[in-house]
Write a protein that holds these residues in place. Sequence first.
Motif, PDB file in Angstrom:
ATOM      1  N   GLU A 231      28.396 -61.221   0.889  1.00  0.00           N
ATOM      2  CA  GLU A 231      29.062 -60.500   1.978  1.00  0.00           C
ATOM      3  C   GLU A 231      29.310 -59.041   1.612  1.00  0.00           C
ATOM      4  O   GLU A 231      29.294 -58.165   2.478  1.00  0.00           O
ATOM      5  N   PHE A 232      29.535 -58.753   0.358  1.00  0.00           N
ATOM      6  CA  PHE A 232      29.773 -57.379  -0.072  1.00  0.00           C
ATOM      7  C   PHE A 232      28.485 -56.557   0.013  1.00  0.00           C
ATOM      8  O   PHE A 232      28.525 -55.360   0.307  1.00  0.00           O
ATOM      9  N   TYR A 233      27.354 -57.204  -0.249  1.00  0.00           N
ATOM     10  CA  TYR A 233      26.074 -56.517  -0.087  1.00  0.00           C
ATOM     11  C   TYR A 233      25.751 -56.329   1.391  1.00  0.00           C
ATOM     12  O   TYR A 233      25.266 -55.274   1.797  1.00  0.00           O
ATOM     13  N   ARG A 234      26.024 -57.339   2.203  1.00  0.00           N
ATOM     14  CA  ARG A 234      25.754 -57.252   3.645  1.00  0.00           C
ATOM     15  C   ARG A 234      26.601 -56.175   4.326  1.00  0.00           C
ATOM     16  O   ARG A 234      26.256 -55.709   5.400  1.00  0.00           O
TER      17      ARG A 234
ATOM     18  N   ASN B  85      24.351 -51.811  -7.067  1.00  0.00           N
ATOM     19  CA  ASN B  85      24.854 -53.067  -7.609  1.00  0.00           C
ATOM     20  C   ASN B  85      26.123 -52.854  -8.426  1.00  0.00           C
ATOM     21  O   ASN B  85      27.055 -53.659  -8.360  1.00  0.00           O
ATOM     22  N   GLU B  86      26.167 -51.770  -9.186  1.00  0.00           N
ATOM     23  CA  GLU B  86      27.371 -51.469  -9.973  1.00  0.00           C
ATOM     24  C   GLU B  86      28.569 -51.223  -9.069  1.00  0.00           C
ATOM     25  O   GLU B  86      29.675 -51.693  -9.349  1.00  0.00           O
ATOM     26  N   VAL B  87      28.358 -50.492  -7.975  1.00  0.00           N
ATOM     27  CA  VAL B  87      29.451 -50.230  -7.027  1.00  0.00           C
ATOM     28  C   VAL B  87      29.914 -51.538  -6.389  1.00  0.00           C
ATOM     29  O   VAL B  87      31.117 -51.811  -6.305  1.00  0.00           O
ATOM     30  N   VAL B  88      28.976 -52.348  -5.951  1.00  0.00           N
ATOM     31  CA  VAL B  88      29.335 -53.616  -5.315  1.00  0.00           C
ATOM     32  C   VAL B  88      30.092 -54.516  -6.291  1.00  0.00           C
ATOM     33  O   VAL B  88      31.098 -55.127  -5.926  1.00  0.00           O
TER      34      VAL B  88
ATOM     35  N   ALA C  13      37.527 -55.748  -7.932  1.00  0.00           N
ATOM     36  CA  ALA C  13      38.804 -55.302  -7.359  1.00  0.00           C
ATOM     37  C   ALA C  13      39.365 -56.349  -6.408  1.00  0.00           C
ATOM     38  O   ALA C  13      40.567 -56.651  -6.439  1.00  0.00           O
ATOM     39  N   THR C  14      38.514 -56.934  -5.589  1.00  0.00           N
ATOM     40  CA  THR C  14      38.950 -57.968  -4.643  1.00  0.00           C
ATOM     41  C   THR C  14      39.473 -59.190  -5.389  1.00  0.00           C
ATOM     42  O   THR C  14      40.545 -59.715  -5.074  1.00  0.00           O
ATOM     43  N   VAL C  15      38.725 -59.646  -6.378  1.00  0.00           N
ATOM     44  CA  VAL C  15      39.142 -60.798  -7.182  1.00  0.00           C
ATOM     45  C   VAL C  15      40.485 -60.505  -7.853  1.00  0.00           C
ATOM     46  O   VAL C  15      41.388 -61.357  -7.874  1.00  0.00           O
ATOM     47  N   SER C  16      40.633 -59.315  -8.384  1.00  0.00           N
ATOM     48  CA  SER C  16      41.872 -58.930  -9.070  1.00  0.00           C
ATOM     49  C   SER C  16      43.074 -58.984  -8.140  1.00  0.00           C
ATOM     50  O   SER C  16      44.145 -59.476  -8.522  1.00  0.00           O
ATOM     51  N   VAL C  17      42.930 -58.494  -6.930  1.00  0.00           N
ATOM     52  CA  VAL C  17      44.046 -58.502  -5.972  1.00  0.00           C
ATOM     53  C   VAL C  17      44.430 -59.940  -5.627  1.00  0.00           C
ATOM     54  O   VAL C  17      45.616 -60.293  -5.617  1.00  0.00           O
TER      55      VAL C  17
END
Length: 177
Positions: free
Chosen positions: A37-40, A58-61, A67-71
């Motif tokens: 979903e982050f790539y889409r 890919n590095e940015v994604v 960051a999402t997992v961390s939150v």
Amino acid sequence: MSNVLLLTGPPGSGKTTVARLVATDAPRPTVHVTTDEFYRAIRTGFIAPYLPGAQRQNEVVVDVIVATVSVYARGGYDVVVDGIIGPWFLAPFRAAARDWSMSYVVLRPDLATTLERARSRAAGELKDVAAITGLHGAFADLGELEPHAIDTSAFDPAATAAEVRKIVASGDYLLGA
């Protein structure tokens, strides 16, 4: 402490199906993060992540996913992440995993099974034989992480999910920060 499961493997290995089962039947509040979903979300300038020239994207994604997992983890949720997270992308996850434990499980059916499963994937999912074969090869030798791979060639999704739950509960597949 929250628990994060990185469930990975080549396309067609069953990551999304198994992650959905593991997250849905979890004993604690759990989030299922699907990296596709982050790539889409990239609407203009998208490069298929397995193609040359996609490294920076890919590095940015991966940074956004971490960051999402961390939150979610800081909020007290366990997180099941499904996606192509090879050893080459573990450093950002390890750097962020100060306040959560992290397991790494690689679903690795044999190539013939992987290709057969990929053929039956939904429209819009990766079915390119050369790309899948290349990504399967990328998970063929995990070096020191080889013990984190399981051959799921003979497993259906329910059996794979049961095996993943058992593996994660054992603590044998934990990664250090």
